[in-house]
Write an enzyme that holds these catalytic residues in place. Structure first.
Site, mmCIF file in Angstrom:
data_model
loop_
_atom_site.group_PDB
_atom_site.id
_atom_site.type_symbol
_atom_site.label_atom_id
_atom_site.label_comp_id
_atom_site.label_asym_id
_atom_site.label_seq_id
_atom_site.Cartn_x
_atom_site.Cartn_y
_atom_site.Cartn_z
ATOM 1 C CB SER A 74 -0.983 -0.050 1.234
ATOM 2 O OG SER A 74 -1.914 1.177 1.344
ATOM 3 C CB SER B 101 4.183 0.322 -3.360
ATOM 4 O OG SER B 101 3.056 -0.073 -4.215
ATOM 5 C CE LYS C 29 -0.947 -2.037 -5.001
ATOM 6 N NZ LYS C 29 -0.383 -1.244 -3.705
ATOM 7 C CB SER D 297 -2.260 -9.399 -5.454
ATOM 8 O OG SER D 297 -1.432 -8.671 -6.371
#
Length: 201
Positions: A37, A39, A41, A109
């Site tokens: 979280s 990062s 993405k 994930s």
């Protein structure tokens, strides 16, 4: 109790995946963005999506928070619910690939087995595990949603990186180390990998 559907037969389509790809003039695939979280993405996935759109590539982004507003709104954040969350997203991503799109998924994930499950549902060369590699300390410093602060205070349970494990990809298809790089530089790395794999020209 077994809730699996019975008396269900797969219906073959008259328009094939290859035919859809030929119309779109690029190959379909899943860009599976994974990382902690905070990062980056979703940010990198959207930057990649923007670059692909400029090239007239047919795309869609499945974002973790957005999907939990609807399709996965009934799931929590226990390990069991995380597994089901990824299973459903994998099925949706597979449908997007069948439709001929490049679909990006931005989900923590955390479990390797779940990421591998999605990979194994697709044909070779259609799944790219994109590891958005950002140190935990940097993610905590960013903390865009204030989640790390709440997790450290014990207000959020099962938070990845704090009291729930994140299994780091051992050999991701695309490894983006974000620390010290701009969003644009990170996105360019993904685009270069797609060019090398001949998903796009």
């Amino acid at each position: 109790m077994d809730t699996k559907s019975e008396n269900v037969v797969w219906h073959a389509h008259s328009v094939s995946r290859d035919a859809r790809s030929e119309v779109k003039q690029h190959k379909p695939c899943v860009l599976w963005f994974t990382g902690l979280s905070g990062s980056g993405k979703s940010t990198v996935a959207n930057a990649v999506d923007h670059l692909l759109h400029k090239r007239k590539v047919h795309t869609y982004v499945l974002d973790g928070d957005n999907v939990r507003h609807g399709l996965n709104g009934d799931l929590g954040f226990s390990d069991k619910d995380r597994v089901e969350n990824i299973r459903r997203i994998g099925e949706v991503a597979k449908l997007f690939v069948d439709a001929g799109l490049v679909v990006s998924t931005a989900f923590i994930s955390p479990f390797k087995a779940d990421r591998d499950l999605v990979r194994n549902q697709l044909s070779g060369g259609e799944f790219f595990e994109v590891f958005i590699d950002t140190p935990l300390a940097v993610c905590e410093q960013r903390d865009p949603k204030g989640l790390y602060k709440k997790a450290r205070a014990g207000e959020i349970k099962h938070f990845t990186g704090i009291d729930s494990a994140y299994e780091v990809p051992s050999s991701p298809d695309i490894h983006v180390e974000t620390d010290g790089k701009t969003i644009e530089e990170c996105a360019d790395e993904v685009i270069a990998a797609l060019e090398k794999s001949r998903i796009i020209s």
